[in-house]
Design an enzyme around this catalytic site. Structure first.
Site, PDB file in Angstrom:
ATOM      1  CG  HIS A  42       2.981   0.758   7.399  1.00  0.00           C
ATOM      2  ND1 HIS A  42       4.161   0.436   8.037  1.00  0.00           N
ATOM      3  CD2 HIS A  42       3.022   1.277   6.422  1.00  0.00           C
ATOM      4  CE1 HIS A  42       5.350   0.829   7.249  1.00  0.00           C
ATOM      5  NE2 HIS A  42       4.784   1.421   6.298  1.00  0.00           N
ATOM      6  CD  GLU A  43       0.670   2.173   3.681  1.00  0.00           C
ATOM      7  OE1 GLU A  43       1.446   3.087   3.481  1.00  0.00           O
ATOM      8  OE2 GLU A  43       1.176   1.005   3.677  1.00  0.00           O
ATOM      9  CB  ALA A  96      -0.900   0.016   1.145  1.00  0.00           C
ATOM     10  CG  MET A  97       2.004   5.340  -2.076  1.00  0.00           C
ATOM     11  SD  MET A  97       3.609   5.094  -1.508  1.00  0.00           S
ATOM     12  CE  MET A  97       3.794   6.939  -0.886  1.00  0.00           C
TER      13      MET A  97
HETATM   14  N1  PHE Z   1       5.734   3.413   1.355  1.00  0.00           N
HETATM   15  C1  PHE Z   1       5.094   2.454   1.263  1.00  0.00           C
HETATM   16  C2  PHE Z   1       4.693   1.720   2.343  1.00  0.00           C
HETATM   17  O1  PHE Z   1       5.546   1.507   3.146  1.00  0.00           O
HETATM   18  C3  PHE Z   1       5.552   1.249   0.331  1.00  0.00           C
HETATM   19  C4  PHE Z   1       5.735   1.627  -1.049  1.00  0.00           C
HETATM   20  C5  PHE Z   1       7.060   1.893  -1.537  1.00  0.00           C
HETATM   21  C6  PHE Z   1       4.693   1.429  -1.750  1.00  0.00           C
HETATM   22  C7  PHE Z   1       6.936   2.077  -2.841  1.00  0.00           C
HETATM   23  C8  PHE Z   1       4.931   1.420  -3.233  1.00  0.00           C
HETATM   24  C9  PHE Z   1       5.974   1.892  -3.865  1.00  0.00           C
HETATM   25  O2  PHE Z   1       4.059   1.930   3.341  1.00  0.00           O
HETATM   26 ZN    ZN Z   2       5.625   2.404   4.988  1.00  0.00          ZN
END
Ligand code: PHE
Ligand code: ZN
Length: 881
Positions: free
Chosen positions: A301-302, A266-267
């Site tokens: 987490h997100e 996820a992002m």
């Molecule tokens: N930043 C996201 C996370 O750890 C991970 C992620 C990195 C998603 C790169 C997509 C591309 O929560």
């Molecule tokens: Zn993260």
């Protein structure tokens, strides 16, 4: 061979950008065969940088037009190459307007703007924004974004971006538009856009200060019923972050969108999180308890990134663990608070040791804060995430909960709205607590898993116990010598009844209670405990207080004693595991010598007593009864004999099952039936976990009673956890008829549920029975398989190479060839997925010379492809170096 090698980027070369972008106005015109992206950027020269050119990042873009101020530029006014657009502005402040044309429908790399099914979505971390428009695509350039989206109303009724919806309307030709404005300055990697035909699940949350937040989850209509758990998890996360970190949500709206094609979990895009549907959707009919827990932790987490990542972000990508290590630590603590703390810790430690330790011992080993990279996507690693979280956990252990909170309060206050470094994080913790973490920071700069050797010496005449500690760390690429780490060693001393003894260190005025944290800071160091009147047994590294390999000369009797009596739950599990590791390693040697196997009765007795322990949490019983994984045993071996490890481990499992069949049946029957109504509470989950662990053992006895219990469970189960456990046992049983009947029934029933079909692929790809490769090859032709969908690749090809070790490592090298072929196939289609998939081949140094040779041949074959993506090139070339 590729002609142009990717460049290496170094942390030491970091400097501030020459320009800032204060405001970013984007307009997206979305069409079926292309999209136009119009940007208007308000740019300001950084400080007294002179008349420097402005170099914008951009990749795979068709440049349509550029205007500086009100002046449209001619091609002679700028330079474009594969990676950038260079302009020569004269003013210190100016407006820049750019139009680019892109083709989201052909974007199979799933980075930038792409289509997943019928919907448009974006993924910009780490460097995806440059595939949308020319920009200063680096996290220290923070800008206020306003985004307008224009699309066909019929196909894309929902138009979303970051922040608040400020206007919307109709356009000619059945098109419509919406404008979103995000008041918080952010780096481009947090930008997001979604356009699709989605249904909305809506709820609200009232913050501690009384603000009402509009919570929205958008999914494809057929998934409407599967969002309740994600929504509950979100609300619990919001409450937890207020209570534990004092952090409130800051916008009036928080959105989650589920997409089927996604490279990662996820992002955390500001106000608009985009999720792999596997991390949002959960319904008891279709998702296992494990999937429920994953949804809970990824949603958390997100959400937690809103502070640890978004409000305070990273200065550069070398600082990635600043947000990821910290946020993984936060989500792990959240899950521990929501469920069983000990079981959560056991799961995380098991995962870390089998996987991150292997990474830290392999060719891609890197520090938590790397010093260089070729392709940043390759550095979203277990080291950055999981080891990074362990590093934050150690800080928490050293400071205590209160001191840590003072430190994070200062960190958020001092750096709100900034892009900062790991050093800034440490400095805030230091300043808030008046401590010095100079030596501790070696955890950020030195790679490799430290080894902590401990032994103890009891002196009856002086009533003292001397604990000697020696630490070392193996060399890793580019780092041959390591300096001592600060290792928090949580420990207790147990008397012959298993009671903790009061601890008082020589030279200290105050006693330390019954448990303490020793700070091991030297290469060699001693701790002398006073007033110890009988020879103690130490309980060391409780809760896995540091990510190290602990070596202590425990006898098997000691381990049995600790497994039965250690008051610390985590270490009870650890003692049983390490006893099993010791037994398995011994048997592997016996097997290799061609001698008959004989099971150490002490292992049997520990398993018997745990099985009979009615006091112990059922989930803990299940954890203890599970043997260490093949992957962990391989990690521990110097040269891993996969066949022997598999053979011996299966043999021990069968021995345990046969010897303990009776108490296992008793306990199994006492746990009720899989047909009873499903419930989400921890006790029910624990019950399912134990019952299914027992079912797995009982099926190894080959009894018809076990087979009929298993078939009954498969048919009658009220939920996916129990149904899936039965399917796994059937698939791994020798009964071809039952197996095929179950697989077929399952595939028919769940044909329209991609996430359930992922499980179906995964179970078959992971089955260690002979012929595994052929089964996987056959499954690749199944209509539900699609190599463009990362979840499918992971559940079939990834599961085969990572979980099915006997089949993957088969002697003729066909498993290696198969994996290399898939990496080559994915190399250009989706470089990120390709470079992750290749990992098992990069671990060639662990295996016998014949296998090493075959694995290297495959790596070399990949390297010879003429258009190798930087992603794959970096991993493969480093693994052969
Ligand atoms: N930043 C996201 C996370 O750890 C991970 C992620 C990195 C998603 C790169 C997509 C591309 O929560
Ligand atoms: Zn993260």
């Amino acid at each position: 061979m590729r002609t142009e090698q990717p460049q290496t980027i170094y942390l030491k070369d970091y400097r501030q950008p020459d320009y800032w972008i204060d405001e970013t106005h984007l307009t997206f015109e979305l069409f079926e065969d292309h999209a136009l992206v119009h940007s208007r950027l308000f740019i300001r020269r950084n400080g007294d940088a002179g008349l420097v050119p402005l170099v914008l990042d951009g990749q795979q873009l068709e440049l349509v037009s550029v205007a500086l101020g009100d002046q449209t530029l001619a091609p002679t006014d700028y330079q474009v190459d594969e990676h950038s657009l260079t302009l020569h502005p004269q003013a210190a402040e100016f407006e820049l307007a750019i139009t680019t044309r892109i083709e989201p429908q052909n974007n199979t790399a799933l980075e930038g703007l792409y289509k997943s099914g019928g919907m448009f979505c974006t993924q910009c971390e780490a460097e995806g924004f440059r595939k949308i428009t020319y920009y200063l695509d680096r996290p220290d350039v923070m800008s206020r974004f306003t985004t307008t989206i224009l699309a066909d109303r019929g196909s894309y009724p929902i138009l979303l971006s970051n922040g608040n919806l400020i206007a919307s309307g109709e356009h000619e030709g059945g098109r419509h538009w919406a404008t979103w404005e995000d008041p918080f300055p952010k780096p481009s990697y947090l930008f997001a856009l979604v356009a699709g035909d989605l249904c909305l699940i809506q709820d609200s949350y009232t913050t501690l200060s009384g603000r009402t937040i509009d919570l929205r989850i958008y999914v494809e209509p057929e998934n409407r019923e599967q969002c309740g758990h994600a929504m509950d998890s979100l609300k619990r996360s919001m409450r937890w972050d207020e209570e534990v970190y004092g952090r409130e949500y800051d916008l009036d709206i928080f959105m989650i969108v589920a997409v089927n094609d996604f490279n990662m979990g996820a992002m955390e895009n500001k106000g608009l999180n985009i999720f792999n549907s596997s991390c949002v959707l959960a319904h008891p009919d279709t998702a296992t308890d494990m999937a429920f827990q994953r949804v809970e932790s990824v949603v958390a987490h997100e959400y937690f990134h809103n502070w640890s990542g978004n409000r305070v972000t990273c200065r550069d990508w070398f600082q990635l663990s600043l947000k990821e290590g910290f946020t993984v630590f936060r989500d792990a603590e959240f899950s521990a608070d929501m469920n069983s703390r000990t079981v959560k810790r056991i799961e995380d430690v098991t995962f870390l040791r089998a996987n991150q330790f292997a990474e830290d011992a392999g060719p891609m080993a890197h520090p938590v804060r790397p010093e260089s990279y070729m392709e940043i996507s390759n550095f979203y690693t277990l080291t950055i995430y999981e080891k990074g979280a362990e590093v934050v956990r150690m800080l928490h252990t050293l400071l205590g909960a209160e001191g840590f909170r003072k430190g994070t309060d200062l960190y958020f206050e001092r750096h709100d709205g900034q892009a900062v470094t790991c050093d800034d994080f440490i400095a805030a913790l230091e300043d808030a607590n008046g401590v010095d973490f100079t030596q501790f920071k070696r955890w950020y700069s030195q790679a490799g898993t430290p080894v902590l050797e401990v032994d103890g010496e009891f002196n009856a005449s002086s009533s003292t116990y001397r604990l000697r500690c020696r630490q070392s760390c193996p060399p890793t690429p580019g780092q041959s010598e390591k300096l001592p780490f600060v290792i928090p060693l949580r420990m207790a001393l147990l008397d012959s009844e298993g009671r903790e003894m009061p601890l008082k260190l020589a030279g200290e005025a105050h006693a330390r209670g019954n448990e303490t944290v020793l700070a091991v800071t030297e290469a060699e160091q001693e701790f002398v405990f006073e007033g110890i009147t009988e020879e103690p047994l130490p309980s060391l590294l409780r809760g896995f207080s540091a990510p190290v390999k602990l070596v202590y000369p425990y006898t098997r009797e000691d381990r049995v004693f600790l497994a039965m009596h250690d008051p610390d739950g985590f270490n009870r599990w650890e003692a049983a595991q390490s006893l099993a590791v010791d037994v398995l390693q011994g048997l592997v040697e016996i097997h290799q010598a061609g001698r008959p196997l004989l099971l150490d009765q002490r292992l049997l007795e520990v398993w018997r007593s745990v099985l009979a322990d009615a006091e112990l949490d059922q989930a803990m019983v299940a954890e203890i009864l599970r043997l260490p994984s093949e992957a962990y045993l391989i990690e521990l071996a110097r040269v891993a004999d996969v066949d022997a490890i598999h053979h011996v481990r299966e043999w021990v499992r069968r021995e345990l099952a046969n010897a303990l069949a009776e108490p296992m049946w008793q306990r199994f029957d006492a746990l009720g039936s899989a047909a009873q109504p499903w419930s989400a509470d921890a006790a029910s989950m624990a019950r399912r976990s134990l019952r299914n662990t027992l079912l797995g053992y009982l099926m190894l006895t080959g009894s018809s009673a076990a087979m009929s219990a298993c078939v009954r469970q498969f048919v009658e189960a009220s939920n996916m956890t129990d149904r899936q456990a039965a399917l796994v046992a059937l698939v791994n049983s020798p009964d071809e008829h039952q197996k095929h009947a179950a697989l077929q029934e399952f595939a028919q029933r769940w044909a329209d549920y991609p996430l359930v079909m992922d499980q179906w692929f995964n179970i078959q790809a992971s089955s260690p029975l002979p012929g595994g490769l052929e089964r996987v090859q056959e499954l690749m032709t199944h209509p539900a398989f699609n190599i463009r969908n990362p979840n499918k690749v992971r559940s079939l090809i990834g599961a085969f190479a990572n979980n099915n070790l006997v089949n993957f490592h088969r002697k003729d090298g066909a498993g290696y060839r198969f994996l290399a072929d898939r990496v080559i196939e994915l190399n250009l289609m989706n470089p990120q997925i390709a470079s992750r998939l290749v990992t098992p081949l990069t671990r060639w140094r662990k295996f016998d010379p014949a296998r090493q040779e075959m694995m290297k041949v495959e790596l070399a074959r990949i390297l010879e492809q003429d258009k190798l993506s930087p992603d794959v090139y970096e991993v493969v070339s480093k693994s052969l170096a």
